[in-house]
Design a protein around this motif. Sequence first.
Motif, PDB file in Angstrom:
ATOM      1  N   LEU A 133       0.897  -1.091   0.012  1.00 54.98           N
ATOM      2  CA  LEU A 133      -0.135   0.013   0.067  1.00 54.98           C
ATOM      3  C   LEU A 133       0.759   1.328   0.038  1.00 54.98           C
ATOM      4  CD1 LEU A 133      -2.789  -1.128   2.487  1.00 54.98           C
ATOM      5  CD2 LEU A 133      -3.137  -0.537   0.299  1.00 54.98           C
ATOM      6  N   GLU A 134       1.927   1.274   0.720  1.00 53.94           N
ATOM      7  CA  GLU A 134       2.938   2.321   0.639  1.00 53.94           C
ATOM      8  C   GLU A 134       3.278   2.674  -0.525  1.00 53.94           C
ATOM      9  OE1 GLU A 134       6.925   4.090   2.946  1.00 53.94           O
ATOM     10  OE2 GLU A 134       6.050   1.996   3.520  1.00 53.94           O
ATOM     11  N   THR A 135       3.718   1.860  -1.228  1.00 50.90           N
ATOM     12  CA  THR A 135       4.239   1.845  -2.781  1.00 50.90           C
ATOM     13  C   THR A 135       3.136   2.268  -3.515  1.00 50.90           C
ATOM     14  OG1 THR A 135       5.566  -0.093  -2.542  1.00 50.90           O
ATOM     15  CG2 THR A 135       4.917   0.324  -4.885  1.00 50.90           C
ATOM     16  N   GLN A 136       2.035   1.972  -3.591  1.00 49.16           N
ATOM     17  CA  GLN A 136       0.785   2.563  -4.198  1.00 49.16           C
ATOM     18  C   GLN A 136       0.707   4.070  -3.976  1.00 49.16           C
ATOM     19  OE1 GLN A 136       0.049   0.525  -6.447  1.00 49.16           O
ATOM     20  NE2 GLN A 136       1.035  -1.055  -5.246  1.00 49.16           N
ATOM     21  N   PHE A 137       0.683   4.405  -2.682  1.00 44.38           N
ATOM     22  CA  PHE A 137       0.631   5.864  -2.373  1.00 44.38           C
ATOM     23  C   PHE A 137       1.674   6.754  -2.791  1.00 44.38           C
ATOM     24  CE2 PHE A 137      -2.677   4.351   0.906  1.00 44.38           C
ATOM     25  CZ  PHE A 137      -3.863   5.289   0.302  1.00 44.38           C
ATOM     26  N   ARG A 138       3.057   6.097  -2.781  1.00 41.19           N
ATOM     27  CA  ARG A 138       4.083   6.757  -3.147  1.00 41.19           C
ATOM     28  C   ARG A 138       3.950   7.144  -4.665  1.00 41.19           C
ATOM     29  NH1 ARG A 138       7.779   7.952   0.436  1.00 41.19           N
ATOM     30  NH2 ARG A 138       7.938   6.721   2.035  1.00 41.19           N
ATOM     31  N   GLU A 139       3.421   5.979  -5.263  1.00 41.93           N
ATOM     32  CA  GLU A 139       3.105   6.174  -6.803  1.00 41.93           C
ATOM     33  C   GLU A 139       1.987   7.343  -7.147  1.00 41.93           C
ATOM     34  OE1 GLU A 139       0.993   3.645 -10.539  1.00 41.93           O
ATOM     35  OE2 GLU A 139       2.684   2.852  -9.335  1.00 41.93           O
ATOM     36  N   LEU A 140       1.227   7.461  -6.139  1.00 40.72           N
ATOM     37  CA  LEU A 140       0.342   8.425  -6.471  1.00 40.72           C
ATOM     38  C   LEU A 140       0.910   9.818  -6.093  1.00 40.72           C
ATOM     39  CD1 LEU A 140      -3.096   7.164  -4.532  1.00 40.72           C
ATOM     40  CD2 LEU A 140      -2.833   7.676  -6.807  1.00 40.72           C
ATOM     41  N   GLY A 141       2.167   9.920  -5.329  1.00 37.43           N
ATOM     42  CA  GLY A 141       2.717  11.104  -5.025  1.00 37.43           C
ATOM     43  C   GLY A 141       2.591  11.887  -3.767  1.00 37.43           C
ATOM     44  N   CYS A 142       2.271  10.647  -2.948  1.00 33.00           N
ATOM     45  CA  CYS A 142       1.969  11.197  -1.361  1.00 33.00           C
ATOM     46  C   CYS A 142       3.188  11.467  -0.558  1.00 33.00           C
ATOM     47  CB  CYS A 142       1.036  10.133  -0.736  1.00 33.00           C
ATOM     48  SG  CYS A 142      -0.648  10.129  -1.356  1.00 33.00           S
ATOM     49  N   GLY A 143       4.424  11.051  -1.307  1.00 27.48           N
ATOM     50  CA  GLY A 143       5.546  11.280  -0.506  1.00 27.48           C
ATOM     51  C   GLY A 143       5.995  10.849   0.893  1.00 27.48           C
ATOM     52  N   LEU A 181     -13.318   5.173  -0.074  1.00 28.37           N
ATOM     53  CA  LEU A 181     -13.166   5.410  -1.312  1.00 28.37           C
ATOM     54  C   LEU A 181     -13.208   7.162  -1.668  1.00 28.37           C
ATOM     55  CD1 LEU A 181     -14.883   2.524  -3.293  1.00 28.37           C
ATOM     56  CD2 LEU A 181     -12.176   2.888  -2.972  1.00 28.37           C
ATOM     57  N   SER A 182     -14.268   7.571  -0.804  1.00 25.40           N
ATOM     58  CA  SER A 182     -14.318   8.996  -0.995  1.00 25.40           C
ATOM     59  C   SER A 182     -12.814   9.624  -0.306  1.00 25.40           C
ATOM     60  CB  SER A 182     -15.422   9.549  -0.002  1.00 25.40           C
ATOM     61  OG  SER A 182     -16.517   9.085  -0.917  1.00 25.40           O
ATOM     62  N   TRP A 183     -12.413   8.891   0.874  1.00 25.56           N
ATOM     63  CA  TRP A 183     -11.241   9.882   1.472  1.00 25.56           C
ATOM     64  C   TRP A 183     -10.091   9.528   0.304  1.00 25.56           C
ATOM     65  CZ3 TRP A 183      -6.817   6.661   2.286  1.00 25.56           C
ATOM     66  CH2 TRP A 183      -5.821   7.293   2.945  1.00 25.56           C
ATOM     67  N   LEU A 184     -10.054   8.379  -0.104  1.00 29.21           N
ATOM     68  CA  LEU A 184      -8.721   8.152  -1.090  1.00 29.21           C
ATOM     69  C   LEU A 184      -8.799   9.204  -2.286  1.00 29.21           C
ATOM     70  CD1 LEU A 184      -6.428   6.493  -2.233  1.00 29.21           C
ATOM     71  CD2 LEU A 184      -8.344   5.029  -3.345  1.00 29.21           C
ATOM     72  N   ASP A 185     -10.206   9.509  -2.784  1.00 26.78           N
ATOM     73  CA  ASP A 185     -10.221  10.491  -3.771  1.00 26.78           C
ATOM     74  C   ASP A 185      -9.774  11.819  -3.114  1.00 26.78           C
ATOM     75  OD1 ASP A 185     -11.194   8.952  -5.664  1.00 26.78           O
ATOM     76  OD2 ASP A 185     -13.405   9.132  -5.070  1.00 26.78           O
ATOM     77  N   GLY A 186     -10.203  12.119  -1.777  1.00 24.74           N
ATOM     78  CA  GLY A 186      -9.617  13.371  -1.310  1.00 24.74           C
ATOM     79  C   GLY A 186      -8.265  13.545  -1.106  1.00 24.74           C
ATOM     80  N   VAL A 187      -7.446  12.485  -0.745  1.00 28.91           N
ATOM     81  CA  VAL A 187      -6.020  12.106  -0.782  1.00 28.91           C
ATOM     82  C   VAL A 187      -5.397  12.545  -2.137  1.00 28.91           C
ATOM     83  CG1 VAL A 187      -3.949  10.865  -0.385  1.00 28.91           C
ATOM     84  CG2 VAL A 187      -5.915  10.612   1.323  1.00 28.91           C
ATOM     85  N   ALA A 189      -6.988  14.379  -4.580  1.00 29.83           N
ATOM     86  CA  ALA A 189      -7.172  15.542  -4.966  1.00 29.83           C
ATOM     87  C   ALA A 189      -6.138  16.707  -4.466  1.00 29.83           C
ATOM     88  CB  ALA A 189      -8.734  16.032  -4.559  1.00 29.83           C
ATOM     89  N   GLY A 190      -5.990  16.331  -3.121  1.00 32.99           N
ATOM     90  CA  GLY A 190      -5.101  17.070  -2.317  1.00 32.99           C
ATOM     91  C   GLY A 190      -3.560  16.985  -2.833  1.00 32.99           C
ATOM     92  N   THR A 191      -3.197  15.677  -3.129  1.00 32.03           N
ATOM     93  CA  THR A 191      -1.816  15.379  -3.875  1.00 32.03           C
ATOM     94  C   THR A 191      -1.631  16.110  -5.317  1.00 32.03           C
ATOM     95  OG1 THR A 191      -1.658  13.476  -2.634  1.00 32.03           O
ATOM     96  CG2 THR A 191      -0.184  13.735  -4.750  1.00 32.03           C
ATOM     97  N   GLN A 192      -2.654  16.169  -5.984  1.00 30.50           N
ATOM     98  CA  GLN A 192      -2.786  16.963  -7.265  1.00 30.50           C
ATOM     99  C   GLN A 192      -2.606  18.279  -6.897  1.00 30.50           C
ATOM    100  OE1 GLN A 192      -6.247  15.133  -9.173  1.00 30.50           O
ATOM    101  NE2 GLN A 192      -4.916  13.557  -9.699  1.00 30.50           N
ATOM    102  N   GLN A 193      -3.396  19.039  -5.982  1.00 25.21           N
ATOM    103  CA  GLN A 193      -3.450  20.410  -5.676  1.00 25.21           C
ATOM    104  C   GLN A 193      -2.101  20.718  -5.467  1.00 25.21           C
ATOM    105  OE1 GLN A 193      -6.204  22.490  -6.237  1.00 25.21           O
ATOM    106  NE2 GLN A 193      -4.888  24.119  -5.695  1.00 25.21           N
ATOM    107  N   ASN A 194      -1.187  20.149  -4.369  1.00 26.18           N
ATOM    108  CA  ASN A 194      -0.019  20.222  -4.058  1.00 26.18           C
ATOM    109  C   ASN A 194       1.144  20.496  -5.404  1.00 26.18           C
ATOM    110  OD1 ASN A 194      -0.798  20.624  -1.556  1.00 26.18           O
ATOM    111  ND2 ASN A 194      -0.099  18.499  -0.703  1.00 26.18           N
TER     112      ASN A 194
END
Length: 197
Positions: A133-143, A181-187, A189-194
């Motif tokens: 899961l951490e690898t997936q979030f890193r790919e999303l750009g969550c750093g 899933l809504s929380w994930l969309d928020g994460v 969106a926040g990453t893209q905004q950053n």
Amino acid sequence: MVAAGETRRQIVDAADSLFYAQGFTQTSFADIAAAVKISRGNFYYHFKTKDEILDAVIDKRLSDRRELLAKWDETADEARKRIECFIRIVIVNQTKIMAYGCPVGTLTTELAKIDHPSRDKANEIMALFGDWLETQFRELGCGENSRDNAMHVLGWSQGVATLAQAFKDKAYVEREVSKILSWLDGVIAGTQQNKIQ
């Protein structure tokens, strides 16, 4: 005549199912032998102790989960879809989860309660999920938030599985999946905004 390797696999499969449905401590050699329909002597040829069977079951579960995660890596073309596969597993396996809980969580909890020597090995499955899961979030750009996000999803799945088993409420599980899933969309969106700023 059944080959020795096939008999061993049948024993491990039966033990896996029984440990999940009844618990490790409540499952006896006799239970497993009866499920496979073999004699005690034939059983002891393959496994001398229940702990040996437990280690083989944990190895099987690790292998099965690695295959599942690899399949999601191959079939889902983006990290969001792969995380969604993980989240939706509580719906895919809802009937079993409502009956017995999470197969990973229930085993690790039981082994921790009895301070079993194999508890760390069983925890490798949770670690496998957390790392994936951490690898997936890193790919999303969550750093630097990737690990926290991974543990949030993992903790969420364990909590939902526990409450699904306790209350047997399908609608609750579906609502919780929708919320995470809504929380994930928020994460995302926040990453893209950053990235834009």
